[in-house]
Design an enzyme around this catalytic site. Structure first.
Site, PDB file in Angstrom:
ATOM      1  N   GLU A   1       0.845  -1.197   0.000  1.00 48.18           N
ATOM      2  CA  GLU A   1       0.000   0.000   0.000  1.00 48.18           C
ATOM      3  C   GLU A   1       0.878   1.243   0.000  1.00 48.18           C
ATOM      4  O   GLU A   1       1.940   1.261   0.604  1.00 48.18           O
ATOM      5  CB  GLU A   1      -0.960  -0.008   1.200  1.00 48.18           C
ATOM      6  CG  GLU A   1      -0.304  -0.226   2.572  1.00 48.18           C
ATOM      7  CD  GLU A   1       0.218   1.050   3.179  1.00 48.18           C
ATOM      8  OE1 GLU A   1      -0.114   2.127   2.674  1.00 48.18           O
ATOM      9  OE2 GLU A   1       0.970   0.954   4.165  1.00 48.18           O
TER      10      GLU A   1
ATOM     11  N   LYS B   1       8.217  -0.631  -1.491  1.00 42.80           N
ATOM     12  CA  LYS B   1       7.490   0.053  -0.424  1.00 42.80           C
ATOM     13  C   LYS B   1       8.446   0.597   0.627  1.00 42.80           C
ATOM     14  O   LYS B   1       8.295   1.746   1.088  1.00 42.80           O
ATOM     15  CB  LYS B   1       6.473  -0.908   0.218  1.00 42.80           C
ATOM     16  CG  LYS B   1       5.752  -0.325   1.425  1.00 42.80           C
ATOM     17  CD  LYS B   1       4.987   0.943   1.053  1.00 42.80           C
ATOM     18  CE  LYS B   1       4.527   1.738   2.266  1.00 42.80           C
ATOM     19  NZ  LYS B   1       3.608   1.041   3.128  1.00 42.80           N
TER      20      LYS B   1
ATOM     21  N   CYS C   1       4.578   3.698   9.541  1.00 40.57           N
ATOM     22  CA  CYS C   1       5.407   3.195   8.442  1.00 40.57           C
ATOM     23  C   CYS C   1       6.815   3.765   8.367  1.00 40.57           C
ATOM     24  O   CYS C   1       7.771   3.017   8.204  1.00 40.57           O
ATOM     25  CB  CYS C   1       4.683   3.440   7.114  1.00 40.57           C
ATOM     26  SG  CYS C   1       3.215   2.422   6.912  1.00 40.57           S
TER      27      CYS C   1
END
Length: 844
Positions: A168, A227, A283
């Site tokens: 994501e 990512k 994150c």
């Protein structure tokens, strides 16, 4: 009978997501919305979390999420703790579980804790009744798929499993918009024949709303690493500008100005250059530390040290900011009340994971402060859980969460701003100052407030990246000094305005108007050439329209030419000289009630002006494509709701509506006769910053602030009027998508489309007043009265399913959120009250 894949023999009409958190919930809710033919089940063993997903109090806050869940839940979106049944029913399974940084054992403090991912593999293997595609949605280190494959292989039985990586790239606070219109979707998978087939299954799911050109496929390892690197690069920019902010504070430079100067370099760009107390969230730090661990494991120690510095700089920034607070408060905050504005790691979310507020509050508490926190979305129990996770012992009697900002500042020695919530800009700091201990301090950890105004009130202000003069005030250029050092004003040229990196040059008519202003900014900022025209008519104060034009030149470099739609010579010159490829025709005489006063202006602008524009367009070679504004008013006396494009619209209730319906008929004629391509957009009650002062949100905000009564119209038997209030950002997204979607203007390719652009969630006008009262923090004087016979209708309600299907249109701004943003702009724009011309303006 379930649709099955011809090669893999898996069912394609059911998806299961294991993990109902910040990623799994919004992602799969969006899939359910965009793919009504697919059943989506989100499962989690946390019963309380699933119960929240099945309630009106969702476990996470994300603008637009509640509306999507509410629309799909119980239809094709389900939340459950029954993992076994969900795995049985679905052959496409998302693994969206937490992958925190390990706190014990090998790699503690850096490596990702993959026990939950491993658990997903074992769970699927235990409950599987056929072959499955398993998709890593969690952020994981490189080669996690390999480890997951080993777990499944050891327990697989007679079935096959294909593992994909689908990281994501969401930003909390804008996640629903990111999901609805992503920059890219990345899918990594095995490169053998079956692996490619498995990846194509997921590609087909996303292709229901994402253009295939934005869906990237690669191998598993590249996808997993992408990512980590994306977040590391973004965090690096934050730490870089934060390091410069410390230098600015020492030298007298202003980090905001430095960021603005370097951000205009196209090689650098302006994003993630806002200096602050530090980055947070689930994150950034976790992914960088994971990257550091991987590099060290591979023997790349210099590379690991490089990325470790990004995290170290972030910790240094938080410690420096906290230390400054204590130092300025005479080297102690023991038993001093400190008001903290914001605990979430960023605005528009309730997420407190790795929030900078944690370190700042902990340091203040350790020094003996009594910390009073106000955050519009964070609950104390969430904050305490994060303190506990980081092994920070907190005396709860000294950490108080307040229900209002007023409670937090009463008797406080200092205000500390730690989250950039827009509402913080609108607060009555003069009132706060009066209630605080003196000297009163304000520490702006986001450099978001008006520091000169705060100093004028009496605050001693400290802001990230701004040094202090010998008089104790922030070093800021005074207006006279600013003029002294400013270069001569340079006029923007039409050629500069029309310069394009996309091949598109868009003429926007009505750029001094509300929607045209915002659309022009969006188009120019993405690389289109844009030039505008406006006649600055006096329907409402022309000074406000000119202010929009000035702002448009300043923020986007778009020129507005003073010209009328009926000026054939001016239109021809602009469109031919600058090779206009698209026209976004938004100029019109607006307003329903005004038509009873000056009907001729509607005919002159909306009909004669529109025809003149098309006459010029049809003479060009090639002919431009035309996107034009219609209106929800065309539905007139239509009783059916919601209004759909297929409805018969031959009963207009106002002259304004009749002229807009005429535009649609004129467009049909010019497409048939000449091959001009058209998209008409029926707008539903648009509001937002820089809005029209004759519209309810703006007009009533003025009246509420002045203590004047609101005229609130009612229908028969005192029924409430309802409107489909739509926030400007959502409208702009639909307009930009229409520019992208429209086909060329030729006899063979020209299209004739009509779309509704609304919020699809009508509310009463009384609810609009409620929202304004909340945002303005002031009660309205309400005067209900019968609706006069001036052409208004009782209700507007948009069916936007066609725009959703063909344009990817997805309105995502709840009315209260949009009104909060409007009021923040309103208070900033009118710092000293309305100007004379606007104060004297009286809408019909």
């Amino acid at each position: 009978m379930a649709l099955r894949h011809p090669t893999l023999d898996i069912r394609l009409n059911s998806i299961c997501c294991i993990g109902a958190g910040y990623v799994g919930g919004p992602t799969c809710a969006t899939i359910a919305l965009k793919c009504p033919h697919i059943k989506v089940t989100i499962v989690d063993l946390n019963e309380a979390r699933i119960a929240a997903w099945n309630s009106d109090d969702l476990p996470i806050y994300e603008p637009g999420l509640y509306e999507v869940v509410k629309q799909c839940r119980g239809k094709n979106l389900f939340f459950s703790t029954d993992v076994k049944s969900a795995v049985h029913e679905s052959d496409i399974i998302f693994a969206s579980v937490n992958t925190p940084t390990k706190i014990n054992g090998v790699g503690a403090g850096r490596a990702a804790d993959l026990r939950f991912i491993e658990s997903v593999g074992r769970t699927v293997a235990e409950y599987a009744n056929c072959s499955k595609i398993i998709i890593e949605k969690s952020t994981v280190p490189v080669k996690t798929a390999e480890a997951l494959a080993r777990v499944l292989a050891a327990n697989k039985g007679p079935y096959n499993y294909w593992i994909l990586s689908n990281p994501e790239f969401l930003a909390e606070g804008t996640a629903m918009k990111d999901l609805s219109s992503p920059d890219r979707v990345l899918i990594g998978g095995p490169t053998d024949e079956e692996g490619i087939a498995a990846a194509s299954v997921l590609v087909d799911v996303y292709a229901n709303w994402v253009p295939r050109a934005r869906i990237l496929t690669t191998n598993l390892w590249s996808s997993e690493l992408s990512k980590l690197v994306a977040n590391a690069m973004l965090a690096q920019r934050v730490s870089s500008i934060n390091s410069i902010s410390l230098l600015c504070e020492k030298t007298g430079a202003d980090v905001t100005e430095v960021a603005r100067a370097i951000g205009t370099d196209s090689r650098i760009g302006p994003k993630f250059l806002g200096a602050s107390v530090g980055f947070g969230g689930s994150c950034f730090q976790k992914d960088i530390l994971n990257l550091v661990y991987i590099c060290e494991s591979e023997g790349l120690h210099e590379v690991a040290a490089y990325w470790q510095q990004v995290v170290d700089m972030n910790e240094h920034q938080k410690a420096t900011f906290s230390g400054k607070i204590i130092s300025c408060l005479f080297n102690t905050v023991t038993n001093k009340k400190i008001a903290v504005f914001g605990f979430a790691f960023k605005k528009d979310t309730g997420d407190v994971r790795e929030t900078p507020a944690l370190a700042v509050c902990n340091m203040l508490l350790q020094d003996g402060a009594v910390v009073h926190v106000y955050d519009p979305k964070v609950k104390k129990e969430d904050a305490m859980r994060e303190f506990k996770y980081h092994n920070m012992e907190v005396d709860e009697s000294r950490l108080i969460f307040c229900s209002t900002p007023q409670q937090s500042v009463d008797g406080a020695h200092a205000i500390v701003v730690l989250t950039e919530w827009d509402e913080f800009k609108t607060y009555p700091y003069g009132e706060f100052y009066a209630k605080m201990m003196k000297p009163a301090f304000l520490f702006d950890g986001r450099s978001m407030l008006n520091h000169s105004e705060l100093e004028h009130i009496g605050f001693e202000v400290h802001a990230i990246g701004k040094g202090r003069s010998t008089d104790g005030k922030l070093r800021t250029l005074k207006s006279s000094a600013s003029a002294m050092f400013s270069p001569p004003e340079r006029k923007l040229s039409a050629a500069e305005s029309c310069s394009s990196t996309t091949g598109r040059v868009v003429l926007v008519t009505g750029t001094a108007g509300f929607i045209g202003f915002h659309c022009a900014i969006a188009l120019k900022k993405r690389g289109d050439g844009v030039i505008g025209i406006d006649n600055y008519n006096s329907y409402y104060p022309a000074s406000f329209k000119r202010a929009r034009s000035t702002e448009l030149e300043r923020v986007a470099g778009v020129l507005t030419v003073h010209a009328d739609l009926n000026d054939t010579e001016a239109l021809t010159k602009i469109m031919t000289e600058h090779k206009v490829t698209h026209v976004l025709a938004l100029a019109a005489q607006a307003g329903v009630r005004y038509a009873t006063k000056d009907p001729h202006s509607y005919v002159k602008s909306n009909m004669e002006g529109f025809v003149n524009l098309l006459e010029v367009a049809r003479q060009m070679d090639p002919m431009p494509r035309i996107i034009y504004s219609s209106s929800s008013s065309v539905y007139g006396l239509n009783k059916k709701a919601p209004f759909a494009e297929s409805d018969v619209v031959d009963q207009p209730a106002s002259l304004y509506a009749a002229t807009k319906k005429s535009n649609e008929m004129i467009a049909h004629t010019y497409r048939h006769v000449y091959g001009l391509s058209f998209t008409g957009l029926r707008f539903f009650t648009v509001y937002g910053p820089w809005g029209r002062p004759d519209m309810a949100a703006f007009m009533w905000a003025n009246k509420i602030m002045k203590g004047e009564a609101l005229k609130i119209f009612q229908g028969p038997e005192e029924s409430e009027l309802e409107r489909d209030f739509t926030y400007i950002d959502d409208i702009v997204a639909g307009c930009v998508a229409s520019v992208d979607q429209i086909t060329p203007s030729t006899k063979e390719t020209a299209q004739l489309k009509i779309y509704n652009l609304g919020n699809k969630d009508p509310v009463t006008v009384s609810y609009l007043v409620d929202c304004l009262e909340n945002a303005l923090e002031k009660k309205a004087v309400r005067n209900y009265m019968p609706m006069p016979p001036t052409g208004d209708v009782l209700k507007t309600s948009a069916d936007v399913s066609l725009a959703a299907a063909e344009l990817g249109y997805k309105p995502s701004t709840p009315l209260q959120d949009g009104i909060n943003k409007f009021v923040a702009w309103y208070k900033d724009y009118y710092k000293n009250g309305l100007d004379r011309e606007m104060s004297e303006y009286v809408p019909m």
